[in-house]
Design a protein around this motif. Structure first.
Motif, PDB file in Angstrom:
ATOM      1  N   PRO A 117       0.805  -1.224   0.000  1.00 31.99           N
ATOM      2  CA  PRO A 117       0.000   0.000   0.000  1.00 31.99           C
ATOM      3  C   PRO A 117       0.832   1.265   0.000  1.00 31.99           C
ATOM      4  O   PRO A 117       1.868   1.355   0.644  1.00 31.99           O
ATOM      5  CB  PRO A 117      -0.813  -0.118   1.295  1.00 31.99           C
ATOM      6  CG  PRO A 117       0.022  -0.972   2.191  1.00 31.99           C
ATOM      7  CD  PRO A 117       0.711  -1.948   1.278  1.00 31.99           C
ATOM      8  N   HIS A 118       0.344   2.258  -0.750  1.00 37.19           N
ATOM      9  CA  HIS A 118       0.946   3.581  -0.777  1.00 37.19           C
ATOM     10  C   HIS A 118      -0.007   4.629  -0.214  1.00 37.19           C
ATOM     11  O   HIS A 118       0.181   5.829  -0.448  1.00 37.19           O
ATOM     12  CB  HIS A 118       1.333   3.961  -2.209  1.00 37.19           C
ATOM     13  CG  HIS A 118       2.610   3.323  -2.676  1.00 37.19           C
ATOM     14  ND1 HIS A 118       2.747   1.963  -2.822  1.00 37.19           N
ATOM     15  CD2 HIS A 118       3.812   3.860  -3.035  1.00 37.19           C
ATOM     16  CE1 HIS A 118       3.971   1.692  -3.263  1.00 37.19           C
ATOM     17  NE2 HIS A 118       4.631   2.811  -3.382  1.00 37.19           N
ATOM     18  N   GLY A 119      -1.032   4.179   0.505  1.00 41.59           N
ATOM     19  CA  GLY A 119      -1.991   5.102   1.077  1.00 41.59           C
ATOM     20  C   GLY A 119      -2.822   4.432   2.143  1.00 41.59           C
ATOM     21  O   GLY A 119      -2.830   3.195   2.264  1.00 41.59           O
ATOM     22  N   ALA A 167      -5.610   1.691   0.908  1.00 42.78           N
ATOM     23  CA  ALA A 167      -5.045   0.386   0.552  1.00 42.78           C
ATOM     24  C   ALA A 167      -4.505  -0.333   1.780  1.00 42.78           C
ATOM     25  O   ALA A 167      -4.607  -1.565   1.878  1.00 42.78           O
ATOM     26  CB  ALA A 167      -3.932   0.566  -0.487  1.00 42.78           C
ATOM     27  N   LEU A 219      -3.242   2.417  -4.113  1.00 43.36           N
ATOM     28  CA  LEU A 219      -3.921   3.412  -3.285  1.00 43.36           C
ATOM     29  C   LEU A 219      -5.227   2.864  -2.738  1.00 43.36           C
ATOM     30  O   LEU A 219      -5.849   3.456  -1.856  1.00 43.36           O
ATOM     31  CB  LEU A 219      -4.191   4.698  -4.076  1.00 43.36           C
ATOM     32  CG  LEU A 219      -2.958   5.484  -4.523  1.00 43.36           C
ATOM     33  CD1 LEU A 219      -3.375   6.767  -5.221  1.00 43.36           C
ATOM     34  CD2 LEU A 219      -2.046   5.781  -3.339  1.00 43.36           C
ATOM     35  N   LEU A 249      -8.941   9.430  -2.138  1.00 41.15           N
ATOM     36  CA  LEU A 249      -7.719   8.671  -1.919  1.00 41.15           C
ATOM     37  C   LEU A 249      -6.619   9.600  -1.411  1.00 41.15           C
ATOM     38  O   LEU A 249      -6.738  10.825  -1.472  1.00 41.15           O
ATOM     39  CB  LEU A 249      -7.256   7.986  -3.206  1.00 41.15           C
ATOM     40  CG  LEU A 249      -8.185   6.936  -3.820  1.00 41.15           C
ATOM     41  CD1 LEU A 249      -7.632   6.446  -5.146  1.00 41.15           C
ATOM     42  CD2 LEU A 249      -8.400   5.773  -2.863  1.00 41.15           C
ATOM     43  N   ALA A 300      -2.082   9.456  -1.229  1.00 35.97           N
ATOM     44  CA  ALA A 300      -0.791   8.780  -1.351  1.00 35.97           C
ATOM     45  C   ALA A 300       0.102   9.267  -0.217  1.00 35.97           C
ATOM     46  O   ALA A 300       0.286  10.474  -0.050  1.00 35.97           O
ATOM     47  CB  ALA A 300      -0.147   9.073  -2.704  1.00 35.97           C
ATOM     48  N   ASP A 301       0.636   8.337   0.566  1.00 34.38           N
ATOM     49  CA  ASP A 301       1.456   8.742   1.709  1.00 34.38           C
ATOM     50  C   ASP A 301       2.955   8.564   1.482  1.00 34.38           C
ATOM     51  O   ASP A 301       3.750   8.842   2.376  1.00 34.38           O
ATOM     52  CB  ASP A 301       1.024   7.985   2.966  1.00 34.38           C
ATOM     53  CG  ASP A 301       1.067   6.472   2.792  1.00 34.38           C
ATOM     54  OD1 ASP A 301       1.697   5.989   1.828  1.00 34.38           O
ATOM     55  OD2 ASP A 301       0.456   5.767   3.619  1.00 34.38           O
ATOM     56  N   LEU A 324       2.658   4.397  -9.568  1.00 33.89           N
ATOM     57  CA  LEU A 324       1.638   3.420  -9.255  1.00 33.89           C
ATOM     58  C   LEU A 324       0.811   3.072 -10.491  1.00 33.89           C
ATOM     59  O   LEU A 324       0.533   3.938 -11.321  1.00 33.89           O
ATOM     60  CB  LEU A 324       0.703   3.957  -8.164  1.00 33.89           C
ATOM     61  CG  LEU A 324       1.393   4.658  -6.988  1.00 33.89           C
ATOM     62  CD1 LEU A 324       0.368   5.203  -6.020  1.00 33.89           C
ATOM     63  CD2 LEU A 324       2.354   3.709  -6.289  1.00 33.89           C
ATOM     64  N   ALA A 365       2.858   9.530  -7.684  1.00 38.87           N
ATOM     65  CA  ALA A 365       2.824  10.097  -6.338  1.00 38.87           C
ATOM     66  C   ALA A 365       4.160  10.773  -6.088  1.00 38.87           C
ATOM     67  O   ALA A 365       5.196  10.108  -6.028  1.00 38.87           O
ATOM     68  CB  ALA A 365       2.563   9.006  -5.307  1.00 38.87           C
TER      69      ALA A 365
END
Length: 320
Positions: free
Chosen positions: A36-38, A41, A183, A199, A201-202, A207, A228
């Motif tokens: 996960p990038h967020g 997710a 995400l 959404l 993105a952290d 992606l 991102a």
């Protein structure tokens, strides 16, 4: 090394291939909710592992007991007790029905609890104002419009890390399914309707984004790169986009909305498909115009400064 028969070697190869596929399904950066990038997710990944772990309460005993029972009560068994008149057992009934009932209750509580946080229309907790992105599904490409920046892109979707993004989606063709697995989420885009997806993105990354709805023989190429990037890089990307000289006017939209993939537009606009097709300006009414083309009475309900209500009849099904 023990000698292996051809059958044993063949089965060993099959098991190795299956194991490789299972590992590949979750590896690779930016292609799966398992990486996960967020926060959306990440919640989906946690729910996936929790549900899988609870399901093992039933699956593992079944896998182990089925061959044991088949062997224990085989026809040739001489030590098994023969009970032709046996027909009912409260303890066995309680085990057979009680465990699944308890398991269903546990799974229901897990899913219901997480479902509220996975509502695609629910704004994500943040001290930053969400970035609005209007998404128009075409054959076979996605058009992304940034109404605040007055730019648009096809093939790439720049996103600032740490800032929530509010997508509003529609389609200028048949129904499509918008998804950025890393995400989290999947939501449909339909002509004459507007769906919403929130959404965030952290962390930076490239992606995978795609259309997961079969809508023709070109849908498999309807992919894009969700970029991102740190806020400074996002601002730089936007500045470079605005400095270009390629407006998305009615004539340009008539070209990009024709059936075909992104690479098919290269001869008309002279751009690098790997970097996406970027438009330095865009008609601010384009999104509402596309919606009104199929449903005039619904277009005014979905301006960028409004939040769609769940009761207006335009809340299409979403899977997050």
């Amino acid at each position: 090394m023990p000698h292996r028969t051809p059958v044993a070697r063949r089965w060993a190869g099959r098991l190795a291939a299956l194991a490789s596929l299972a590992l590949l399904a979750g590896c690779g950066s930016g292609i799966s909710f398992l990486d996960p990038h967020g926060p959306v997710a990440a919640t989906q990944r946690d729910l996936f592992f929790e549900v899988t772990a609870w399901m093992m309460v039933v699956v593992v005993p079944a896998i182990l007991l089925v061959p044991f029972v088949a062997w224990r009560y085989r026809r040739s068994a001489t030590r098994s007790t023969y009970k032709p008149d046996w027909g009912f057992s409260w303890s066995l009934e309680a085990l057979v029905w009680g465990v699944p009932i308890v398991l269903v209750c546990i799974l229901a509580s897990l899913i219901v609890g997480k479902a509220r946080s996975l509502d695609p229309y629910a704004a994500l907790a943040s001290n930053q104002v969400p970035l609005d992105v209007e998404v128009i599904g075409l054959d076979y490409k996605w058009l992304f419009v940034y109404p605040e920046e007055n730019v648009a892109s096809i093939g790439v979707l720049p996103l600032p890390v740490g800032r929530p993004v509010r997508f509003r989606l529609t389609s200028d063709t048949v129904m499509q399914s918008f998804m950025i697995p890393a995400l989290g989420s999947q939501i449909y885009a339909m002509a004459g309707m507007v769906t919403e997806l929130n959404l965030l993105a952290d962390r930076p990354g490239v992606l995978l984004g795609q259309n997961t709805q079969f809508n023709g023989f070109g849908f498999q190429g309807q992919k894009f790169d969700a970029l991102a990037m740190p806020p400074a890089d996002f601002a730089r990307w936007m500045a470079e986009a605005k400095a270009g000289d390629r407006p998305l006017d009615q004539s340009a939209y008539a070209i990009v909305s024709q059936k075909g993939q992104l690479a098919d537009l290269r001869a008309r606009f002279q751009f690098d498909p790997a970097k996406g097709l970027i438009f330095s300006s865009v008609d601010p009414t384009l999104f509402s115009t596309v919606v009104a083309r199929y449903r005039p009475d619904a277009a005014h309900r979905h301006r960028a400064d409004e939040t769609p209500a769940h009761s207006n009849g335009d809340h299409a099904h979403a899977d997050q």
